[in-house]
Design an enzyme around this catalytic site. Structure first.
Site, PDB file in Angstrom:
ATOM      1  N   HIS A 149      53.236  24.778  49.596  1.00 17.30           N
ATOM      2  CA  HIS A 149      52.074  24.029  50.085  1.00 17.30           C
ATOM      3  C   HIS A 149      50.776  24.768  49.777  1.00 17.30           C
ATOM      4  CE1 HIS A 149      50.455  20.556  51.873  1.00 17.30           C
ATOM      5  NE2 HIS A 149      49.947  21.153  52.929  1.00 17.30           N
ATOM      6  N   GLU A 170      44.759  12.348  61.037  1.00 15.69           N
ATOM      7  CA  GLU A 170      45.708  13.314  61.593  1.00 15.69           C
ATOM      8  C   GLU A 170      46.266  12.795  62.912  1.00 15.69           C
ATOM      9  OE1 GLU A 170      43.136  14.793  59.786  1.00 15.69           O
ATOM     10  OE2 GLU A 170      44.610  15.576  58.377  1.00 15.69           O
ATOM     11  N   GLU A 215      40.288  21.454  57.074  1.00 23.30           N
ATOM     12  CA  GLU A 215      41.560  21.430  56.355  1.00 23.30           C
ATOM     13  C   GLU A 215      41.652  22.596  55.360  1.00 23.30           C
ATOM     14  OE1 GLU A 215      42.324  18.040  53.807  1.00 23.30           O
ATOM     15  OE2 GLU A 215      44.184  17.780  54.938  1.00 23.30           O
ATOM     16  N   CYS A 268      44.315  20.356  44.812  1.00 21.41           N
ATOM     17  CA  CYS A 268      43.595  19.256  45.484  1.00 21.41           C
ATOM     18  C   CYS A 268      42.179  19.641  45.869  1.00 21.41           C
ATOM     19  CB  CYS A 268      44.383  18.758  46.693  1.00 21.41           C
ATOM     20  SG  CYS A 268      44.365  19.822  48.137  1.00 21.41           S
TER      21      CYS A 268
HETATM   22 FE1  SF4 Z   1      47.730  17.303  49.653  1.00 18.11          FE
HETATM   23 FE2  SF4 Z   1      45.847  16.911  51.477  1.00 18.11          FE
HETATM   24 FE3  SF4 Z   1      47.384  19.075  51.648  1.00 18.11          FE
HETATM   25 FE4  SF4 Z   1      45.618  18.842  49.640  1.00 18.11          FE
HETATM   26  S1  SF4 Z   1      45.148  18.993  51.810  1.00 18.11           S
HETATM   27  S2  SF4 Z   1      47.737  19.536  49.488  1.00 18.11           S
HETATM   28  S3  SF4 Z   1      45.661  16.632  49.291  1.00 18.11           S
HETATM   29  S4  SF4 Z   1      48.081  16.961  51.833  1.00 18.11           S
HETATM   30 FE    FE Z   2      47.342  19.855  54.419  1.00 16.11          FE
END
Ligand code: SF4
Ligand code: FE
Length: 485
Positions: A292, A257, A443, A299
């Protein structure tokens, strides 16, 4: 479409100005801190050339008719939306990590329809410009980095009220041939694995914030752009030359990042996709976040598959795989993981056509998807740690295993089942540690927007008024206390 090798070669041509740990990074492409995340992105290229995955990994461009990597494709129907989720699950399974290419894709998808809407409203020519840029990205098979989150300064103040007006990225000069921008974007995943930066506003802007209502694309090594790579838990383990302690040696914990500073950067006019049209900033943000948030039902589910697999494997290594409470915990992990996937698929199947012809996911279901991802991976992590045992947090380092003086003790006392190599057990534990204690969990919480952002959208999209009417009709009561209807 580029091959993985051509992708890495194309990165070598970039002239980034980037810093990590107080020093300028001279060769980011071979830098051990960056390399695993670069391998993850490279896999999005490699799999696109594998006939086994071509249906998921490639698509036909609606602009050129060419076969393109799906990471550059704007969905033209709900099948495309579904394939996007499935592609992301596949990559999550193969990397156990974040492969970083999706936010840039979502920026492209969003701008395709928003530039159309802007032109319809104002008679501008943004969509033509954007389509030219998109065709370039598709033909060159580029990675875009979506730059949305501003550094935001005092969170209680709007962009125009900040003591320093640059705490939200803004236009500082309008010229005949382009604009000059200043500001900084935070948490930029995969910054040094990206060819282009696609900038979008982070908030709905008002009339007095026209300079902040700006969207554009710029090569990520342009003059005036400075990357500061953030630290991650255990990052220096990557510099130790070992392979066990890093847990996931090929692909790492997550992306890298960066804080990306725009120090008076010139953007040519043909790369500007919004320039002062504050009225559509809300639409842009709503669309981008929906696309998103859809992704996380793909993912993070793929990463969840790896976590379930590693928890089951460590249970086997420890000889407890038949125990009923272990089977029940694995069942619960599967249930949580597939619930996230079901949401990701549902928001895609419920996708609808926009006036531009592009397809958008169901925003309510996309926000529910991401809201689940701020919770379920934590419960899955709890279960994985429970199954794996305390060793996840107390293992000696790889160096102690390699040290001839100490190796035999660790080899002997960290052994579980006789037929399982001690090192295999350690590797599996490190992989679990990597997934449950790494930045991937942060994340899951904050990527694509923090939980509260989804809750705001969920209530806004929920149409509670209709639900009230349903109940009032059945109960035979008046529609609302004040009305007579
Ligand atoms: Fe793509 Fe990473 Fe966001 Fe998942 S966390 S949607 S892999 S950019
Ligand atoms: Fe992301």
């Amino acid at each position: 479409m580029k091959t993985a090798e051509e992708y890495v070669a194309s990165l070598r041509k970039m002239k980034w100005r980037a810093y990590f740990f107080g020093q300028r990074i001279e060769n980011p492409v071979d830098f051990e801190i960056i390399k695993p995340s670069q391998n993850s992105v490279a896999l999005t290229y490699r799999l696109a050339h594998d006939p086994k995955y071509s249906d998921l990994m490639t698509a036909t461009s609606h602009l050129t008719g060419n076969r393109i990597n799906r990471f550059t494709h704007v969905p033209q129907n709900s099948e495309d939306l579904v394939k996007k989720v499935k592609m992301l699950r596949l990559l999550g399974q193969k990397t156990g990590s974040c492969f970083q290419r999706c936010a840039g894709l979502d920026a492209l998808i969003t701008l395709s329809s928003v530039t159309y809407d802007l032109d319809k409203k104002n008679g501008t020519e943004y969509r033509t410009r954007f389509d030219r840029f998109l065709a370039y990205v598709q033909n060159q098979d580029l990675v875009c980095n979506a730059a949305m989150t501003d550094v935001k300064g005092d969170r209680s103040l709007k962009p125009s009220q900040q003591a320093d007006p640059d705490l939200y990225l803004r236009i500082i000069e309008r010229r005949g041939d382009g604009i000059v921008v200043r500001g900084a974007k935070a948490h930029q995943t995969g910054a040094l694995n990206s060819h282009e930066i696609v900038v979008m506003p982070t908030l709905t802007m008002n009339e007095d914030e026209k300079d902040y209502a700006v969207s554009f694309a710029i090569p990520s090594d342009s003059n005036g752009i400075i990357h500061f790579i953030g630290r991650q838990a255990n990052d220096t383990r990557k510099l130790e030359g070992g392979v066990v302690d890093v847990g996931n040696p090929n692909y790492g914990v997550a992306g890298h990042e960066a804080l990306v500073v725009f120090d008076d950067v010139f953007v040519p006019l043909d790369r500007v996709f919004m320039c002062g049209e504050y009225e559509l900033t809300g639409t842009l943000i709503e669309r981008f976040t929906s696309y998103h948030r859809q992704n996380y039902g793909g993912c993070k589910v793929g990463v969840g598959d790896v976590l379930i697999g590693s928890a089951s494997t460590i249970a086997e290594y420890n000889g407890i795989e038949r125990s009923s409470h272990i089977r029940d915990k694995i069942t619960e992990m599967v249930h949580l993981n597939e619930t996230m996937y079901a949401c990701g698929l549902a928001c895609s199947y419920e996708g609808t056509k926009l006036p531009s012809g592009d397809y958008i996911v169901n925003p309510l279901l996309a926000n529910v998807t991401k809201q689940n991802v701020t919770r379920f991976p934590f419960e899955m992590a709890r279960l994985a740690i429970d199954i794996a045992g305390g060793a996840v947090g107390t293992l000696p380092s790889e160096r102690d295993f390699r040290n001839p003086e100490t190796a035999k003790y660790l080899e002997k006392y960290l052994k579980a089942k006789a037929e399982v190599r001690t090192e295999d057990r350690i590797r599996m534990l490190r992989l679990i540690e990597n997934m449950v204690l790494g930045v991937g969990m942060v994340e899951a919480m904050h990527g694509a927007g923090s939980p509260q952002a989804q809750r705001v959208m969920i209530l806004r999209q929920a149409d509670v008024e209709t639900k009230k009417k349903l109940s009032q009709l059945l109960a035979g009561v008046k529609a609302s206390p004040k009305s007579n209807s």
